[in-house]
Design a protein around this motif. Structure first.
Motif, mmCIF file in Angstrom:
data_model
loop_
_atom_site.group_PDB
_atom_site.id
_atom_site.type_symbol
_atom_site.label_atom_id
_atom_site.label_comp_id
_atom_site.label_asym_id
_atom_site.label_seq_id
_atom_site.Cartn_x
_atom_site.Cartn_y
_atom_site.Cartn_z
ATOM 1 N N ASP A 10 0.963 -1.254 0.083
ATOM 2 C CA ASP A 10 -0.045 0.089 -0.109
ATOM 3 C C ASP A 10 0.864 1.181 0.065
ATOM 4 O OD1 ASP A 10 -2.210 -1.537 -0.088
ATOM 5 O OD2 ASP A 10 -2.594 -1.445 2.204
ATOM 6 N N ILE A 11 2.168 1.223 0.222
ATOM 7 C CA ILE A 11 3.225 2.281 0.233
ATOM 8 C C ILE A 11 4.274 1.770 -0.658
ATOM 9 C CG2 ILE A 11 4.935 3.479 1.674
ATOM 10 C CD1 ILE A 11 3.160 3.428 4.017
ATOM 11 N N ALA A 12 4.541 2.659 -1.542
ATOM 12 C CA ALA A 12 5.329 2.437 -2.683
ATOM 13 C C ALA A 12 6.778 2.830 -2.298
ATOM 14 C CB ALA A 12 5.057 2.724 -3.948
ATOM 15 N N ASN A 13 6.974 3.721 -1.124
ATOM 16 C CA ASN A 13 8.167 4.086 -1.098
ATOM 17 C C ASN A 13 9.244 3.022 -0.517
ATOM 18 O OD1 ASN A 13 6.089 6.322 -0.372
ATOM 19 N ND2 ASN A 13 8.088 7.515 -0.007
ATOM 20 N N PRO A 14 10.468 3.577 -1.014
ATOM 21 C CA PRO A 14 11.623 2.265 -0.559
ATOM 22 C C PRO A 14 11.476 2.521 0.886
ATOM 23 C CG PRO A 14 12.554 4.122 -2.047
ATOM 24 C CD PRO A 14 11.321 4.292 -1.563
ATOM 25 N N ALA A 15 11.824 1.155 1.500
ATOM 26 C CA ALA A 15 11.995 0.918 2.877
ATOM 27 C C ALA A 15 12.929 1.801 3.690
ATOM 28 C CB ALA A 15 12.571 -0.457 3.307
ATOM 29 N N ALA A 16 13.839 2.308 3.051
ATOM 30 C CA ALA A 16 15.003 3.325 3.488
ATOM 31 C C ALA A 16 14.214 4.645 3.620
ATOM 32 C CB ALA A 16 16.032 3.445 2.626
ATOM 33 N N GLN A 17 13.104 4.929 3.043
ATOM 34 C CA GLN A 17 12.538 6.044 3.398
ATOM 35 C C GLN A 17 11.130 5.943 4.628
ATOM 36 O OE1 GLN A 17 10.680 7.496 -0.229
ATOM 37 N NE2 GLN A 17 12.624 7.984 -1.291
ATOM 38 N N LEU A 18 11.388 4.989 5.247
ATOM 39 C CA LEU A 18 10.305 4.853 6.339
ATOM 40 C C LEU A 18 10.717 5.575 7.442
ATOM 41 C CD1 LEU A 18 8.916 1.226 5.691
ATOM 42 C CD2 LEU A 18 8.140 3.429 4.881
ATOM 43 N N GLY A 19 10.093 6.279 8.164
ATOM 44 C CA GLY A 19 10.468 6.965 9.307
ATOM 45 C C GLY A 19 10.945 8.390 8.965
ATOM 46 N N THR A 20 11.334 8.715 7.924
ATOM 47 C CA THR A 20 11.606 10.061 7.454
ATOM 48 C C THR A 20 10.759 11.300 7.405
ATOM 49 O OG1 THR A 20 11.652 9.564 5.077
ATOM 50 C CG2 THR A 20 13.788 8.974 6.146
ATOM 51 N N THR A 21 9.309 10.716 7.354
ATOM 52 C CA THR A 21 8.399 12.129 7.320
ATOM 53 C C THR A 21 7.171 11.450 8.230
ATOM 54 O OG1 THR A 21 6.887 11.072 5.415
ATOM 55 C CG2 THR A 21 8.999 12.209 4.609
ATOM 56 N N SER A 22 6.367 12.386 8.647
ATOM 57 C CA SER A 22 5.349 12.187 9.749
ATOM 58 C C SER A 22 4.322 11.283 8.793
ATOM 59 C CB SER A 22 4.841 13.436 9.886
ATOM 60 O OG SER A 22 4.062 14.301 8.953
ATOM 61 N N GLU A 23 4.189 11.270 7.440
ATOM 62 C CA GLU A 23 3.203 10.304 6.682
ATOM 63 C C GLU A 23 3.993 8.747 6.866
ATOM 64 O OE1 GLU A 23 4.561 13.128 5.336
ATOM 65 O OE2 GLU A 23 2.878 14.548 5.997
ATOM 66 N N LEU A 24 5.176 8.768 6.985
ATOM 67 C CA LEU A 24 5.718 7.596 6.879
ATOM 68 C C LEU A 24 6.440 7.170 8.316
ATOM 69 C CD1 LEU A 24 7.668 7.845 3.582
ATOM 70 C CD2 LEU A 24 5.846 6.619 3.830
ATOM 71 N N ALA A 25 5.714 7.331 9.429
ATOM 72 C CA ALA A 25 6.305 7.320 10.829
ATOM 73 C C ALA A 25 6.381 5.992 11.137
ATOM 74 C CB ALA A 25 5.408 7.740 11.446
ATOM 75 N N ILE A 26 7.036 5.419 11.894
ATOM 76 C CA ILE A 26 7.568 4.002 12.416
ATOM 77 C C ILE A 26 7.311 3.910 14.159
ATOM 78 C CG2 ILE A 26 8.792 3.253 10.641
ATOM 79 C CD1 ILE A 26 11.433 3.911 12.220
ATOM 80 N N ASN A 27 7.422 2.982 14.743
ATOM 81 C CA ASN A 27 7.346 2.735 16.075
ATOM 82 C C ASN A 27 8.471 2.035 16.713
ATOM 83 O OD1 ASN A 27 6.416 0.512 15.907
ATOM 84 N ND2 ASN A 27 4.300 0.801 16.504
ATOM 85 N N CYS A 28 8.325 1.871 18.100
ATOM 86 C CA CYS A 28 9.528 1.106 18.728
ATOM 87 C C CYS A 28 9.490 -0.249 18.212
ATOM 88 C CB CYS A 28 9.412 1.356 20.012
ATOM 89 S SG CYS A 28 7.629 0.251 20.931
ATOM 90 N N TYR A 29 8.487 -1.070 17.746
ATOM 91 C CA TYR A 29 8.367 -2.586 17.399
ATOM 92 C C TYR A 29 8.689 -2.512 16.121
ATOM 93 C CZ TYR A 29 4.351 -4.804 15.823
ATOM 94 O OH TYR A 29 3.071 -5.065 14.922
ATOM 95 N N THR A 30 8.453 -1.465 15.207
ATOM 96 C CA THR A 30 8.763 -1.736 13.743
ATOM 97 C C THR A 30 10.155 -1.454 13.485
ATOM 98 O OG1 THR A 30 7.835 0.625 13.422
ATOM 99 C CG2 THR A 30 6.277 -1.446 12.960
#
Length: 184
Positions: free
Chosen positions: A35-55
């Motif tokens: 559902d998200i096409a962004n590369p994994a390396a971009q996850l966590g870099t914007t508020s729309e692609l936020a991550i959490n402690c267990y991810t």
């Protein structure tokens, strides 16, 4: 080097790195399901692609190539679908892995988490995923050191990966458990 050592080395290298945090695993799960096409390396870099402690540990394993989208989808799916006391087992494929609990009641460091172990803090909110950190295996002033992301946060925000200890995080949690993940 083992996968746990690689993930731990990446976690240590991440100390001070800022990522956008949110309380749910939705972003990484959406990435895993396509559902998200962004590369994994971009996850966590914007508020729309936020991550959490267990991810965050999962993302470290993805970036190393140890986990695929299918692996991530399975792990997150199992943590959502399982009863709270089984949640950490989603992080391992080994049938002999022990989930140690109440580690502090044992004398010495025998029952402390080893380097690369995932440490689960059970809370009233989030169950055994109240918080998740990565153990360094180091004992600092008789405290077990961990690398942590997003501890104590309740609203989405930019925050840094930090070195701390189980004892500093422990307050307010019901129990502490840990296991050695076996990344598929």
């Amino acid at each position: 080097m083992s996968t746990q050592a690689d993930i731990l080395n990446d976690a240590v290298a991440d100390i001070g790195q800022q990522y956008y945090w949110e309380p749910s695993p939705n972003t990484l799960y959406a990435w895993a399901t396509g559902d998200i096409a962004n590369p994994a390396a971009q996850l966590g870099t914007t508020s729309e692609l936020a991550i959490n402690c267990y991810t965050w540990p999962l993302l470290l394993a993805v970036n190393r190539g140890y986990l695929t989208k299918a692996n991530v989808k399975s792990i997150i799916g199992k943590t959502i679908d399982n009863k709270a006391d089984k949640t950490p087992y989603a992080f391992t494929t080994s049938s002999v892995t022990q989930l140690w609990t109440d580690w502090k009641s044992f004398p010495g460091s025998w029952w402390r988490p080893r380097a690369g172990d995932l440490v689960f803090f059970e809370g009233l909110i989030g169950g055994l995923l109240g918080h998740v950190a990565i153990s360094t295996g180091n004992i600092v002033h008789d405290e077990s050191e961990v690398i942590s992301f997003g501890h104590g946060l309740t609203v989405p925000q930019l925050t840094a990966v930090a070195r701390t200890t189980i004892e500093r995080i422990r307050t307010g949690y019901l129990s502490i458990r840990f296991l050695t993940p076996s990344w598929p």
